[in-house]
Design a protein around this motif. Structure first.
Motif, short mmCIF file in Angstrom:
data_model
loop_
_atom_site.label_atom_id
_atom_site.label_comp_id
_atom_site.label_asym_id
_atom_site.label_seq_id
_atom_site.Cartn_x
_atom_site.Cartn_y
_atom_site.Cartn_z
N VAL A 173 0.92 -1.18 -0.13
CA VAL A 173 -0.01 -0.10 0.09
C VAL A 173 0.92 1.33 0.11
CG1 VAL A 173 -1.88 -0.96 1.14
CG2 VAL A 173 -0.19 0.20 2.52
N SER A 174 0.21 2.19 -0.47
CA SER A 174 1.09 3.39 -0.57
C SER A 174 -0.16 4.33 0.31
CB SER A 174 0.85 4.19 -1.96
OG SER A 174 1.77 5.16 -1.82
N GLY A 175 0.62 5.19 1.12
CA GLY A 175 -0.30 5.76 2.30
C GLY A 175 0.20 5.26 3.74
N SER A 176 -0.05 6.23 4.59
CA SER A 176 0.64 6.03 5.81
C SER A 176 -0.56 5.81 6.80
CB SER A 176 1.56 7.33 6.11
OG SER A 176 2.53 6.78 7.36
N LYS A 177 0.00 5.89 8.07
CA LYS A 177 -0.86 5.96 9.45
C LYS A 177 -2.45 6.13 9.09
CE LYS A 177 -0.66 6.10 14.37
NZ LYS A 177 -0.84 7.26 15.11
N MET A 222 6.66 -1.54 -7.95
CA MET A 222 5.95 -0.19 -8.26
C MET A 222 5.92 0.18 -6.48
SD MET A 222 4.38 2.12 -9.72
CE MET A 222 3.28 1.46 -11.14
N LYS A 223 5.90 -0.34 -5.60
CA LYS A 223 5.87 0.09 -4.21
C LYS A 223 7.10 0.85 -3.88
CE LYS A 223 5.10 1.09 0.00
NZ LYS A 223 4.42 2.38 0.55
N LEU A 224 8.35 -0.19 -4.29
CA LEU A 224 9.69 0.58 -4.01
C LEU A 224 10.02 1.55 -4.91
CD1 LEU A 224 11.38 -3.23 -3.77
CD2 LEU A 224 10.50 -1.62 -1.87
N VAL A 226 8.01 4.00 -5.76
CA VAL A 226 7.25 5.08 -5.19
C VAL A 226 8.03 5.41 -3.87
CG1 VAL A 226 5.05 5.76 -3.90
CG2 VAL A 226 5.10 4.61 -5.89
N ASN A 227 8.40 4.35 -3.09
CA ASN A 227 8.88 4.73 -1.78
C ASN A 227 10.52 5.45 -1.89
OD1 ASN A 227 6.61 4.28 -0.60
ND2 ASN A 227 7.85 3.01 1.23
N MET A 228 11.04 4.83 -3.05
CA MET A 228 12.68 5.44 -3.42
C MET A 228 12.28 6.98 -3.46
SD MET A 228 13.93 4.37 -6.91
CE MET A 228 14.03 5.35 -8.15
N VAL A 229 11.60 7.20 -4.25
CA VAL A 229 11.09 8.47 -4.68
C VAL A 229 10.92 9.40 -3.28
CG1 VAL A 229 9.51 10.36 -5.72
CG2 VAL A 229 10.30 8.20 -7.07
N MET A 230 9.72 9.04 -2.67
CA MET A 230 9.39 9.65 -1.33
C MET A 230 10.76 9.60 -0.35
SD MET A 230 6.61 8.41 1.32
CE MET A 230 7.52 7.20 2.10
N GLY A 231 11.40 8.74 -0.25
CA GLY A 231 12.86 8.63 0.73
C GLY A 231 13.66 9.75 0.20
N ALA A 283 4.75 7.91 12.12
CA ALA A 283 3.78 7.32 11.31
C ALA A 283 4.16 6.39 10.42
CB ALA A 283 3.10 8.45 10.31
N PHE A 284 5.50 6.74 9.78
CA PHE A 284 6.15 5.60 8.86
C PHE A 284 7.51 5.54 9.58
CE2 PHE A 284 8.28 4.75 4.74
CZ PHE A 284 8.17 3.52 4.77
N PRO A 285 7.98 4.25 10.20
CA PRO A 285 9.09 4.16 11.09
C PRO A 285 10.31 4.29 10.16
CG PRO A 285 7.61 2.15 11.69
CD PRO A 285 6.93 3.38 10.25
N LYS A 291 14.75 0.12 4.71
CA LYS A 291 14.47 -1.03 4.36
C LYS A 291 14.21 -0.92 2.76
CE LYS A 291 10.55 -2.70 4.90
NZ LYS A 291 9.07 -2.76 4.28
N ASP A 292 13.34 -0.12 2.41
CA ASP A 292 12.76 0.14 1.31
C ASP A 292 13.92 0.78 0.28
OD1 ASP A 292 10.45 -0.89 2.29
OD2 ASP A 292 9.18 1.22 2.35
N LEU A 293 14.53 1.53 0.89
CA LEU A 293 15.68 2.17 -0.12
C LEU A 293 16.75 1.23 -0.38
CD1 LEU A 293 16.21 5.71 1.48
CD2 LEU A 293 15.00 5.08 -0.28
O1 LIG Z 1 5.53 2.80 2.93
C1 LIG Z 1 5.34 3.84 3.49
C2 LIG Z 1 4.59 4.85 2.85
C3 LIG Z 1 4.08 6.07 3.48
C4 LIG Z 1 3.28 7.06 2.60
O2 LIG Z 1 3.05 6.55 1.61
O3 LIG Z 1 2.91 8.13 2.99
#
Ligand SMILES: O=CCCC(=O)O
Ligand SMILES: NC(=O)C1=CN([C@@H]2O[C@H](COP(=O)(O)OP(=O)(O)OC[C@H]3O[C@@H](n4cnc5c(N)ncnc54)[C@H](OP(=O)(O)O)[C@@H]3O)[C@@H](O)[C@H]2O)C=CC1
Length: 346
Positions: A173-177, A222-224, A226-231, A283-285, A291-293
């Protein structure tokens, strides 16, 4: 098409905010799911969001798993939970969930079982280890892994699950707590398409949109990405906050300026004000972001793609972990930059 889908699915989401008396029963979610599914799937197959009838298992009740399971219960689903640390099941049991003492027993007592585990190791252990979910699976049952793992781990889990005759779907999933609490996650699914269609009403309880991406591994990839961009974005934002302060600007003003321009992102507006105060409510440890990076770097290496910005960001998250910030929110990566600046002054 995709943009229209997004809006349609978002419009359906506030149903979860209704008072209990007006909350949709899980089995009555068909109309909401049908409306969302007709437009929200990237495959555009119009899968119709058939109603879900059956028992739902949920393994892993951490920051994400607990609110996701909770939303299923509140929607009227018959949910059975398990978590390694049993006490984390208590709030779900108070909401009406049942409990089984192992992943195998959850899987054998349910029609479809979801798993939201920390990392590749724990996802594989819970699915394939002793007393793992696979031991309780059989033809006709489904297993949906919503953890963030690499494609190889997901394929390994999928092979073990399908060897029992059950079906497998990866659905990180994309999206946090907060989106998990509000039922506004984005599902990135791949694997068994008929299981995808079968669980669509459940995904629509927990999320605002869903993508079906084909073969197992594509959802994980896809998830990785997205999360590498976010990181990397978070590191760049942290550098900006620190630089603005160093040159005498108010970093709060930077947050506001960014929020009004083309690089505006909810993440900056949400986390910026607390980062300025050096507060990092989780929210996102941070350990999961690192780990995702790490997994994204391995994915890039597997196709000889250079991602130097991500590699540099990863080093900062590793430094933040070594400062004891693994369980803080990933925005605490800014502390690694502060420590770097401090050590270069000495
Ligand atoms: O894997 C965590 C994603 C957090 C987020 O999408 O805001
Ligand atoms: N938090 C977020 O914003 C998001 C997280 N994700 C991803 O979702 C997954 C879960 O994240 P989140 O809920 O934040 O993480 P948490 O750290 O809060 O929860 C992790 C869960 O995994 C369980 N677990 C860990 N190790 C083992 C093990 N060896 N055996 C069995 N269970 C284990 C934990 O059990 P126990 O309670 O016993 O420790 C807990 O239920 C991760 O893959 C993360 O990358 C995806 C999107 C957003």
């Amino acid at each position: 098409m995709a943009a229209a889908a997004f809006l349609c699915a978002r419009a359906a989401a506030p149903a979860l905010l209704l008072p209990p008396s007006r909350r949709l029963h899980c089995r009555l979610l068909a109309s909401r799911a049908a409306a969302a599914a007709a437009l929200s799937s990237s495959s555009g197959e119009g899968d119709g969001g058939v109603e879900f009838q059956g028992k739902v298992g949920f393994l892993g009740l951490g920051i994400m798993g607990a609110p996701m399971a909770s939303n299923l219960i509140k929607a009227g689903c018959d949910v059975t939970v398990w978590n390694r640390t049993k006490s984390k099941c208590d709030p779900l049991l108070s909401l009406g969930a049942k409990y089984e003492p192992s992943p195998a027993e959850v899987a054998s007592s349910c029609d479809v079982t979801f798993a939201m585990l920390a990392d590749p190791q724990s996802a594989a252990e819970v699915a394939c280890g002793a007393d793992g979910a696979a031991e309780g699976l059989a033809p006709g049952k489904g297993y949906v892994d919503v953890s963030t793992v690499d494609g190889a781990t997901s394929k390994l889990i999928g092979e073990r699950i399908t060897s029992t005759g059950a079906s497998f779907l990866e659905a990180p999933v994309s999206g946090s707590k907060k989106p998990a609490e509000d039922g506004l996650l984005i599902f990135l699914t791949a694997g068994d398409e008929s299981l995808y269609k079968r669980v669509a009403p459940l995904l629509d309880v927990m999320g605002k949109s869903r993508f079906y991406l084909g073969d197992v591994g594509n959802g994980a990839a896809m998830k990785l990405v997205v999360n590498m961009v976010m990181g990397s974005m978070m590191v760049s934002f942290s550098e900006g906050l620190l630089l603005s302060e160093k040159v005498g600007l108010d970093p709060n003003t930077l947050v506001e300026v960014i929020s009004q321009g083309a690089i505006s992102a909810p993440m900056f507006s949400l986390k910026g004000p607390s980062m300025v105060k050096a507060a990092y409510p989780t929210a996102f440890p941070l350990k999961h972001q690192q780990k995702d990076l790490r997994l994204a770097l391995a994915l890039a290496e597997s196709v000889s793609q250079s991602i130097p910005t991500v590699a540099a960001a990863n080093e900062l998250y590793k430094a933040a972990k070594s400062l004891g910030l693994a369980d803080h929110d990933f925005s605490a990566v800014i502390e690694a930059l502060k420590a770097k600046a401090h050590s270069s002054l000495q």
